[in-house]
Scaffold this motif. Structure first.
Motif, PDB file in Angstrom:
ATOM      1  N   ILE A  25       0.903  -1.207   0.124  1.00 19.37           N
ATOM      2  CA  ILE A  25      -0.009   0.115   0.016  1.00 19.37           C
ATOM      3  C   ILE A  25       0.669   1.288  -0.149  1.00 19.37           C
ATOM      4  O   ILE A  25       0.569   2.155  -0.858  1.00 19.37           O
ATOM      5  CB  ILE A  25      -0.791   0.154   1.216  1.00 19.37           C
ATOM      6  CG1 ILE A  25      -2.000  -1.086   0.775  1.00 19.37           C
ATOM      7  CG2 ILE A  25      -1.701   1.198   1.497  1.00 19.37           C
ATOM      8  CD1 ILE A  25      -2.898  -1.394   2.326  1.00 19.37           C
ATOM      9  N   MET A  26       1.888   1.205   0.828  1.00 16.33           N
ATOM     10  CA  MET A  26       2.638   2.388   0.785  1.00 16.33           C
ATOM     11  C   MET A  26       3.526   2.572  -0.291  1.00 16.33           C
ATOM     12  O   MET A  26       3.641   3.986  -0.933  1.00 16.33           O
ATOM     13  CB  MET A  26       3.715   2.292   2.307  1.00 16.33           C
ATOM     14  CG  MET A  26       2.955   2.223   3.430  1.00 16.33           C
ATOM     15  SD  MET A  26       3.972   1.987   4.869  1.00 16.33           S
ATOM     16  CE  MET A  26       5.128   3.442   4.873  1.00 16.33           C
ATOM     17  N   ARG A  27       4.006   1.533  -0.907  1.00 17.64           N
ATOM     18  CA  ARG A  27       4.719   1.741  -2.203  1.00 17.64           C
ATOM     19  C   ARG A  27       3.872   2.289  -3.183  1.00 17.64           C
ATOM     20  O   ARG A  27       4.029   3.202  -3.883  1.00 17.64           O
ATOM     21  CB  ARG A  27       5.251   0.396  -2.552  1.00 17.64           C
ATOM     22  CG  ARG A  27       5.892   0.122  -4.018  1.00 17.64           C
ATOM     23  CD  ARG A  27       6.144  -1.093  -4.459  1.00 17.64           C
ATOM     24  NE  ARG A  27       5.138  -1.928  -4.671  1.00 17.64           N
ATOM     25  CZ  ARG A  27       3.869  -1.920  -5.385  1.00 17.64           C
ATOM     26  NH1 ARG A  27       4.236  -0.920  -6.528  1.00 17.64           N
ATOM     27  NH2 ARG A  27       2.840  -2.474  -5.491  1.00 17.64           N
ATOM     28  N   ARG A  28       2.357   1.870  -3.312  1.00 19.47           N
ATOM     29  CA  ARG A  28       1.538   2.265  -4.502  1.00 19.47           C
ATOM     30  C   ARG A  28       1.139   3.653  -4.225  1.00 19.47           C
ATOM     31  O   ARG A  28       0.832   4.288  -5.261  1.00 19.47           O
ATOM     32  CB  ARG A  28       0.378   1.497  -4.192  1.00 19.47           C
ATOM     33  CG  ARG A  28      -0.639   1.417  -5.311  1.00 19.47           C
ATOM     34  CD  ARG A  28      -2.046   0.624  -5.220  1.00 19.47           C
ATOM     35  NE  ARG A  28      -1.714  -0.838  -5.137  1.00 19.47           N
ATOM     36  CZ  ARG A  28      -2.615  -1.695  -5.101  1.00 19.47           C
ATOM     37  NH1 ARG A  28      -3.680  -1.302  -4.767  1.00 19.47           N
ATOM     38  NH2 ARG A  28      -2.084  -3.145  -5.065  1.00 19.47           N
ATOM     39  N   ILE A  29       1.094   4.210  -3.033  1.00 16.75           N
ATOM     40  CA  ILE A  29       0.912   5.664  -3.067  1.00 16.75           C
ATOM     41  C   ILE A  29       1.962   6.542  -2.742  1.00 16.75           C
ATOM     42  O   ILE A  29       1.759   7.673  -2.774  1.00 16.75           O
ATOM     43  CB  ILE A  29      -0.147   5.897  -1.605  1.00 16.75           C
ATOM     44  CG1 ILE A  29       0.438   5.462  -0.305  1.00 16.75           C
ATOM     45  CG2 ILE A  29      -1.467   4.921  -2.058  1.00 16.75           C
ATOM     46  CD1 ILE A  29      -0.374   5.727   0.663  1.00 16.75           C
ATOM     47  N   GLY A  30       2.974   5.925  -2.771  1.00 15.89           N
ATOM     48  CA  GLY A  30       4.428   6.731  -2.741  1.00 15.89           C
ATOM     49  C   GLY A  30       4.604   7.420  -1.398  1.00 15.89           C
ATOM     50  O   GLY A  30       5.146   8.241  -1.228  1.00 15.89           O
ATOM     51  N   ALA A  31       4.301   6.633  -0.315  1.00 17.76           N
ATOM     52  CA  ALA A  31       4.470   6.987   1.067  1.00 17.76           C
ATOM     53  C   ALA A  31       5.860   6.778   1.512  1.00 17.76           C
ATOM     54  O   ALA A  31       6.214   5.640   1.276  1.00 17.76           O
ATOM     55  CB  ALA A  31       3.441   6.349   1.869  1.00 17.76           C
ATOM     56  N   ARG A  32       6.488   7.503   2.038  1.00 14.47           N
ATOM     57  CA  ARG A  32       7.961   7.380   2.570  1.00 14.47           C
ATOM     58  C   ARG A  32       7.937   6.621   3.982  1.00 14.47           C
ATOM     59  O   ARG A  32       8.847   6.132   4.357  1.00 14.47           O
ATOM     60  CB  ARG A  32       8.773   8.710   2.600  1.00 14.47           C
ATOM     61  CG  ARG A  32       8.941   9.468   1.365  1.00 14.47           C
ATOM     62  CD  ARG A  32       9.863  10.810   1.772  1.00 14.47           C
ATOM     63  NE  ARG A  32       9.219  11.758   2.274  1.00 14.47           N
ATOM     64  CZ  ARG A  32       8.305  12.626   1.574  1.00 14.47           C
ATOM     65  NH1 ARG A  32       8.019  12.461   0.389  1.00 14.47           N
ATOM     66  NH2 ARG A  32       7.679  13.579   2.172  1.00 14.47           N
ATOM     67  N   ASN A  33       6.807   6.647   4.826  1.00 16.54           N
ATOM     68  CA  ASN A  33       6.698   6.317   6.086  1.00 16.54           C
ATOM     69  C   ASN A  33       5.399   6.301   6.732  1.00 16.54           C
ATOM     70  O   ASN A  33       4.353   6.926   5.933  1.00 16.54           O
ATOM     71  CB  ASN A  33       7.536   7.019   7.052  1.00 16.54           C
ATOM     72  CG  ASN A  33       7.053   8.485   7.178  1.00 16.54           C
ATOM     73  OD1 ASN A  33       5.958   8.972   7.207  1.00 16.54           O
ATOM     74  ND2 ASN A  33       8.417   9.419   7.144  1.00 16.54           N
ATOM     75  N   ARG A  34       4.778   5.732   7.787  1.00 18.16           N
ATOM     76  CA  ARG A  34       3.533   5.516   8.118  1.00 18.16           C
ATOM     77  C   ARG A  34       2.921   6.940   8.415  1.00 18.16           C
ATOM     78  O   ARG A  34       1.826   7.062   8.002  1.00 18.16           O
ATOM     79  CB  ARG A  34       3.645   4.954   9.467  1.00 18.16           C
ATOM     80  CG  ARG A  34       4.074   3.246   9.510  1.00 18.16           C
ATOM     81  CD  ARG A  34       2.774   2.476   8.799  1.00 18.16           C
ATOM     82  NE  ARG A  34       1.896   2.238   9.580  1.00 18.16           N
ATOM     83  CZ  ARG A  34       1.648   1.235  10.687  1.00 18.16           C
ATOM     84  NH1 ARG A  34       2.700   0.184  10.815  1.00 18.16           N
ATOM     85  NH2 ARG A  34       0.681   1.139  11.300  1.00 18.16           N
ATOM     86  N   LEU A  35       3.553   7.959   9.053  1.00 18.85           N
ATOM     87  CA  LEU A  35       3.018   9.270   8.985  1.00 18.85           C
ATOM     88  C   LEU A  35       2.451   9.522   7.687  1.00 18.85           C
ATOM     89  O   LEU A  35       1.360  10.492   7.497  1.00 18.85           O
ATOM     90  CB  LEU A  35       4.008  10.269   9.846  1.00 18.85           C
ATOM     91  CG  LEU A  35       3.502  11.703   9.996  1.00 18.85           C
ATOM     92  CD1 LEU A  35       1.884  11.307  10.753  1.00 18.85           C
ATOM     93  CD2 LEU A  35       4.497  12.391  10.733  1.00 18.85           C
TER      94      LEU A  35
END
Length: 273
Positions: A241-251
């Protein structure tokens, strides 16, 4: 040798054995009938007059399931949360379930996402479908539940996972059946063989459920338990999920997912690829 002599020598011992066994059967049957008054006064019998009745142990639950299955006349609804079921539990339930289906009783069963990757559960589901049952998959199951003919239900006790609560209250039963039907309408057919499109669809649904539950403030362990997956599987989905939306961390992921529509758009794009 005369046929009559052969008859006496060959068949008479078998006839005597048959008569002895018949006498034993009659004797055991007589003793069992003597136990009927005791059974009629048993805990299960008294429970039939109560709207809510607790069964505290595995043996009591199995006895109730056996009797209610034998008495079922129309349909049995089953919800099995928690992913794969233990093999001994599947084995114990198989004969009882097949017997019900062979009597022409309709049966519908809900499993969670992870159950499709557990071969003993898949084999059990295949056997049920072969005998006429319907089996579907959902992302999140609300509770462990069995409903017999819409007239009596068993749910797991909150303070004793080995026990069950027998419910005969018509209002509670109406709610439980409505909840089951709502989940059934959204469920996918249980894949009895590997089907890539359905596996991908199930994977997307589990990711959407993870996003939804995390946005509601649940921690990782609670989310994994509610979805019937291991913590490691949960973490793998979260990383995707984080990779798909381009998130660097949980925050950062929480900020990006402040609007769930963002994730849905990404999921649609992923499926198109």
């Amino acid at each position: 040798m005369a046929p009559a002599t052969a008859h006496a020598q060959l068949l008479m011992p078998a006839i005597r054995e048959l008569r002895e066994r018949q006498a034993v059967i009659n004797d055991v049957s007589s003793h069992l009938m003597e136990l009927m008054p005791i059974y009629e006064d048993s805990v299960l019998k008294r429970g039939r007059t109560q709207l809510l009745h607790r069964l505290e142990g595995v043996d009591a639950v199995r006895m109730a399931l056996s009797e209610l299955s034998a008495r079922a006349a129309r349909e049995i609804l089953t919800s099995q949360p928690g992913g794969p079921r233990p093999e001994p539990v599947l084995k114990e339930a198989t004969d009882r379930t097949i017997g019900v289906l062979e009597r022409g009783i309709r049966m519908r069963t809900l499993y969670q996402y992870a159950a499709q990757f557990h071969q003993p559960t898949v084999d059990h589901a295949s056997l049920l479908v072969e005998h006429g049952a319907q089996v579907r998959l959902v992302t999140e199951v609300f509770m462990r539940l069995i409903v017999f003919d819409g007239e009596v239900a068993l749910i797991e006790l909150a303070d004793n996972p080995k026990g069950a609560l027998v419910i005969r209250d018509p209002h509670v039963l109406h709610f439980l059946v409505r909840a089951f039907e709502g989940a059934w309408a959204k469920a996918l057919p249980f894949p009895l063989a590997y089907e890539r499109d359905q596996v991908l669809r199930s994977s997307e649904e589990i990711k959407t459920a993870i996003v939804k539950l995390l946005s509601q403030g649940y921690d990782d362990k609670v989310v994994a338990k509610r979805l019937g997956i291991s913590l490691r599987t949960f973490q793998r989905h979260l990383a995707d999920i984080m990779r798909r939306i381009g998130a660097r961390n949980r925050l950062h992921a929480g900020y990006l997912l402040r609007d769930l529509d963002i994730f849905h758009e990404k999921a649609v794009e992923q499926q198109k690829r």
